[in-house]
Scaffold this motif. Sequence first.
Motif, PDB file in Angstrom:
ATOM      1  N   TYR A 131       9.465  -9.201   7.485  1.00  0.00           N
ATOM      2  CA  TYR A 131       8.436  -8.377   8.115  1.00  0.00           C
ATOM      3  C   TYR A 131       7.478  -7.903   7.028  1.00  0.00           C
ATOM      4  CZ  TYR A 131      11.831  -8.148  11.937  1.00  0.00           C
ATOM      5  OH  TYR A 131      12.721  -8.467  12.928  1.00  0.00           O
ATOM      6  N   LEU A 132       6.201  -8.049   7.290  1.00  0.00           N
ATOM      7  CA  LEU A 132       5.174  -7.614   6.339  1.00  0.00           C
ATOM      8  C   LEU A 132       4.361  -6.496   6.979  1.00  0.00           C
ATOM      9  CD1 LEU A 132       3.663  -8.019   3.635  1.00  0.00           C
ATOM     10  CD2 LEU A 132       2.186  -9.660   4.825  1.00  0.00           C
ATOM     11  N   VAL A 133       4.280  -5.349   6.291  1.00  0.00           N
ATOM     12  CA  VAL A 133       3.499  -4.212   6.762  1.00  0.00           C
ATOM     13  C   VAL A 133       2.293  -4.067   5.840  1.00  0.00           C
ATOM     14  CG1 VAL A 133       3.481  -1.738   7.231  1.00  0.00           C
ATOM     15  CG2 VAL A 133       5.550  -3.078   7.670  1.00  0.00           C
ATOM     16  N   ILE A 134       1.114  -4.393   6.352  1.00  0.00           N
ATOM     17  CA  ILE A 134      -0.110  -4.328   5.561  1.00  0.00           C
ATOM     18  C   ILE A 134      -0.745  -2.954   5.752  1.00  0.00           C
ATOM     19  CG2 ILE A 134      -2.367  -5.377   5.146  1.00  0.00           C
ATOM     20  CD1 ILE A 134      -1.312  -7.946   6.392  1.00  0.00           C
ATOM     21  N   ALA A 135      -0.777  -2.191   4.684  1.00  0.00           N
ATOM     22  CA  ALA A 135      -1.354  -0.836   4.727  1.00  0.00           C
ATOM     23  C   ALA A 135      -2.139  -0.591   3.446  1.00  0.00           C
ATOM     24  CB  ALA A 135      -0.257   0.206   4.907  1.00  0.00           C
ATOM     25  N   MET A 136      -2.943  -1.563   3.055  1.00  0.00           N
ATOM     26  CA  MET A 136      -3.640  -1.503   1.766  1.00  0.00           C
ATOM     27  C   MET A 136      -5.027  -0.878   1.857  1.00  0.00           C
ATOM     28  SD  MET A 136      -4.738  -5.509   1.193  1.00  0.00           S
ATOM     29  CE  MET A 136      -3.072  -5.988   0.819  1.00  0.00           C
ATOM     30  N   GLY A 137      -5.388  -0.346   3.016  1.00  0.00           N
ATOM     31  CA  GLY A 137      -6.674   0.317   3.127  1.00  0.00           C
ATOM     32  C   GLY A 137      -7.843  -0.642   3.052  1.00  0.00           C
ATOM     33  N   ALA A 138      -9.004  -0.121   2.710  1.00  0.00           N
ATOM     34  CA  ALA A 138     -10.223  -0.917   2.627  1.00  0.00           C
ATOM     35  C   ALA A 138     -10.982  -0.541   1.358  1.00  0.00           C
ATOM     36  CB  ALA A 138     -11.097  -0.685   3.867  1.00  0.00           C
ATOM     37  N   GLN A 139     -12.039  -1.267   1.083  1.00  0.00           N
ATOM     38  CA  GLN A 139     -12.855  -0.983  -0.092  1.00  0.00           C
ATOM     39  C   GLN A 139     -14.244  -0.513   0.341  1.00  0.00           C
ATOM     40  OE1 GLN A 139     -12.877  -4.765  -2.134  1.00  0.00           O
ATOM     41  NE2 GLN A 139     -14.717  -5.474  -1.076  1.00  0.00           N
ATOM     42  N   GLY A 166       0.801  -1.212   0.000  1.00  0.00           N
ATOM     43  CA  GLY A 166       0.000   0.000   0.000  1.00  0.00           C
ATOM     44  C   GLY A 166       0.834   1.262   0.000  1.00  0.00           C
ATOM     45  N   THR A 167       0.319   2.292  -0.689  1.00  0.00           N
ATOM     46  CA  THR A 167       0.998   3.594  -0.766  1.00  0.00           C
ATOM     47  C   THR A 167       0.064   4.718  -0.335  1.00  0.00           C
ATOM     48  OG1 THR A 167       0.415   3.685  -3.123  1.00  0.00           O
ATOM     49  CG2 THR A 167       2.624   2.900  -2.567  1.00  0.00           C
ATOM     50  N   GLY A 168      -0.790   4.424   0.632  1.00  0.00           N
ATOM     51  CA  GLY A 168      -1.674   5.448   1.172  1.00  0.00           C
ATOM     52  C   GLY A 168      -1.013   6.197   2.312  1.00  0.00           C
ATOM     53  N   TRP A 169      -1.835   6.737   3.200  1.00  0.00           N
ATOM     54  CA  TRP A 169      -1.309   7.522   4.312  1.00  0.00           C
ATOM     55  C   TRP A 169      -0.424   6.694   5.229  1.00  0.00           C
ATOM     56  CZ3 TRP A 169      -1.815  12.726   5.281  1.00  0.00           C
ATOM     57  CH2 TRP A 169      -2.671  13.432   4.430  1.00  0.00           C
ATOM     58  N   ALA A 170      -0.871   5.502   5.585  1.00  0.00           N
ATOM     59  CA  ALA A 170      -0.108   4.673   6.514  1.00  0.00           C
ATOM     60  C   ALA A 170       1.198   4.192   5.884  1.00  0.00           C
ATOM     61  CB  ALA A 170      -0.959   3.484   6.958  1.00  0.00           C
ATOM     62  N   GLY A 171       1.111   3.632   4.668  1.00  0.00           N
ATOM     63  CA  GLY A 171       2.313   3.110   4.021  1.00  0.00           C
ATOM     64  C   GLY A 171       3.327   4.183   3.711  1.00  0.00           C
ATOM     65  N   THR A 172       2.879   5.323   3.206  1.00  0.00           N
ATOM     66  CA  THR A 172       3.805   6.401   2.860  1.00  0.00           C
ATOM     67  C   THR A 172       4.447   6.996   4.109  1.00  0.00           C
ATOM     68  OG1 THR A 172       2.470   6.925   0.922  1.00  0.00           O
ATOM     69  CG2 THR A 172       4.026   8.596   1.656  1.00  0.00           C
ATOM     70  N   SER A 173       3.682   7.161   5.169  1.00  0.00           N
ATOM     71  CA  SER A 173       4.238   7.671   6.417  1.00  0.00           C
ATOM     72  C   SER A 173       5.281   6.713   6.990  1.00  0.00           C
ATOM     73  CB  SER A 173       3.116   7.894   7.434  1.00  0.00           C
ATOM     74  OG  SER A 173       3.610   8.416   8.641  1.00  0.00           O
ATOM     75  N   PHE A 174       5.032   5.417   6.863  1.00  0.00           N
ATOM     76  CA  PHE A 174       6.007   4.422   7.323  1.00  0.00           C
ATOM     77  C   PHE A 174       7.297   4.504   6.509  1.00  0.00           C
ATOM     78  CE2 PHE A 174       7.806   0.144   6.786  1.00  0.00           C
ATOM     79  CZ  PHE A 174       8.117  -0.169   8.103  1.00  0.00           C
ATOM     80  N   LEU A 175       7.181   4.597   5.190  1.00  0.00           N
ATOM     81  CA  LEU A 175       8.358   4.664   4.329  1.00  0.00           C
ATOM     82  C   LEU A 175       9.152   5.948   4.533  1.00  0.00           C
ATOM     83  CD1 LEU A 175       6.798   3.321   1.020  1.00  0.00           C
ATOM     84  CD2 LEU A 175       8.432   2.121   2.480  1.00  0.00           C
ATOM     85  N   LYS A 176       8.446   7.025   4.818  1.00  0.00           N
ATOM     86  CA  LYS A 176       9.093   8.324   4.947  1.00  0.00           C
ATOM     87  C   LYS A 176      10.093   8.347   6.099  1.00  0.00           C
ATOM     88  CE  LYS A 176       6.900  11.682   6.892  1.00  0.00           C
ATOM     89  NZ  LYS A 176       7.861  12.103   7.939  1.00  0.00           N
TER      90      LYS A 176
END
Length: 565
Positions: A166-174, A65-75
């Motif tokens: 390590y797996l970081v699941i940040a794919m949001g929802a539908q 995921g590249t939403g708010w959670a994933g991008t904040s983690f990568l940053k």
Amino acid sequence: MTIFSFFSGASRALASTTSSSKLLVILSISGGGLVVYSESQTDAGAQSAEINKTEPQKKRVVVLGTGWAGTSFLKDLDISSYDVKVVSPRNYFAFTPLLPSVTCGTVEARSIVEPIRNIIKKRNGEIQFWEADCVKIDAANKQIRCRSVIDNDLVGNEEFLVDYDYLVIAMGAQVNTFNTPGVVEHCHFLKEVEDAQKIRRSVIDCFERAVLPDLSEDERRTNLHFVVVGGGPTGVEFAAELHDFINEDLVKLYPMVKDLVKITMIQSGDHILNTFDERISSFAEKKFGRDGIEVETGCRVTSVSNKAVTVKMKSNGEICSVPYGMVVWSTGIVTRPVLRDFMDQIDQNKRRVLTTNEWLRVEGCDGVYALGDCATIAQRRVMEDISTIFKAADKDNSGTLTVKEFQDVIDDIIVRYPQVELYLKNKHLNDVKDLLKDPQGNERKEVDIEGFKSALSQVDSQMKNLPATAQVAAQQGAYLSSCFNRRQQCQEHPEGPLRFRDSGRHHFRPFWLQAFWAICTSGRRASSCGAPRRLGINWPQHPVALVFYICKQASELAHEILSGV
């Protein structure tokens, strides 16, 4: 000596050396330079193997995921410590709170997106990104199966496997359609930038169709009837943006049909914005009434056709048909199928959403973390551990707890169980020792286990699930990256609270939302701010200070995500 004779001699010298020899010759001629270098293949391979043995292999971190959670983690993640791979069907980050504004052109789509490759290339270290969907998570083998989202007839396999430590699941929802017939086929959603652009085109199409000749007035009214299903923040903001767009822009371009436009909001609950304070909900309803936006509460949509929405009234069971020109469906979110399959693997199939502990680690699955809209935190209740807390505090094993013994562990209790602090604030208790007072309000020097249970019996009533907002997801991403960056340090020097059910301390402090605010626009020059008292958070009392506080928080959040990466 000529140049040719020199190189001939050098060649013979290299040929006569052993396989482990190396030769470096530097020759300078008339300001120019020549370099000759020879190295044995056998020795190079041995040295490479020796280097691989001495250098520890980086742990593999896969982010979905590249939403708010994933991008904040990568940053914030220390890339030098991990081998990071990112998998997402969306190759950009989107500032989703502004999506309703994109639907009507208030903000252009390009202004709220940033290519994910631009973000990751600014980090010191290599991050691999693959534009693909995760279709399967194999928790037992620590592997995920991915499928490319590119539909072109290009060569190569479209599916591939990715291993992880390590797996970081940040794919949001539908979007949650509640399996209502016709929703997927005939309704617009508002989750992605593409959705907002599609809505914008559809609004213009409705007006263009309505001004065609030879249409009856009823047909024009139907084409210009915009229905919004769902009275949450997204639905309210879109309805407000659409109203402003029509009344400030489109009526000038289509003056002949300006009196035929209608906006209707259908809400199954008794009020719109029912997660906000009642005063805010009432304000939004009155504002919509003044603007001519019709709000139908207590209605449930049973089906959607290509011409009408079928609605059932909860009060009397009456069923009616609402003709429309465009429908926007905004009724909440639900877990994605790939996560539902993953939940079946780890015995969470009875839960509605993927559940983590307070450190964002998925329950029942080591090395897997989930954050953002796709997960919820199962905050542990105080009453589940009340006996072990009492035993840990009762250091002299007297069977009673003194105020001094309680004060020695209260800091760890508040960190481990944040609902305790919320309870103190809501009850206006100035000191934690006030918890130990008897029912009449008299101070007690000590309490037994039953008195301790009675004192904390109401604390768990303050527990609430965190809302699915960008602010929560961004804070969770920053928190998890901080834990990853300090993993080794905190293993040696734990900084978390006491382990009441075990010895020692937790490695990290559990996640807790630092501050929460929610803003929902109900039209230009009108906004609604989420009530903090429902989450036990103190806000500035003066109106000017409150506005400044909200603007400051919003500015910091936008700057952190869009400018800080």
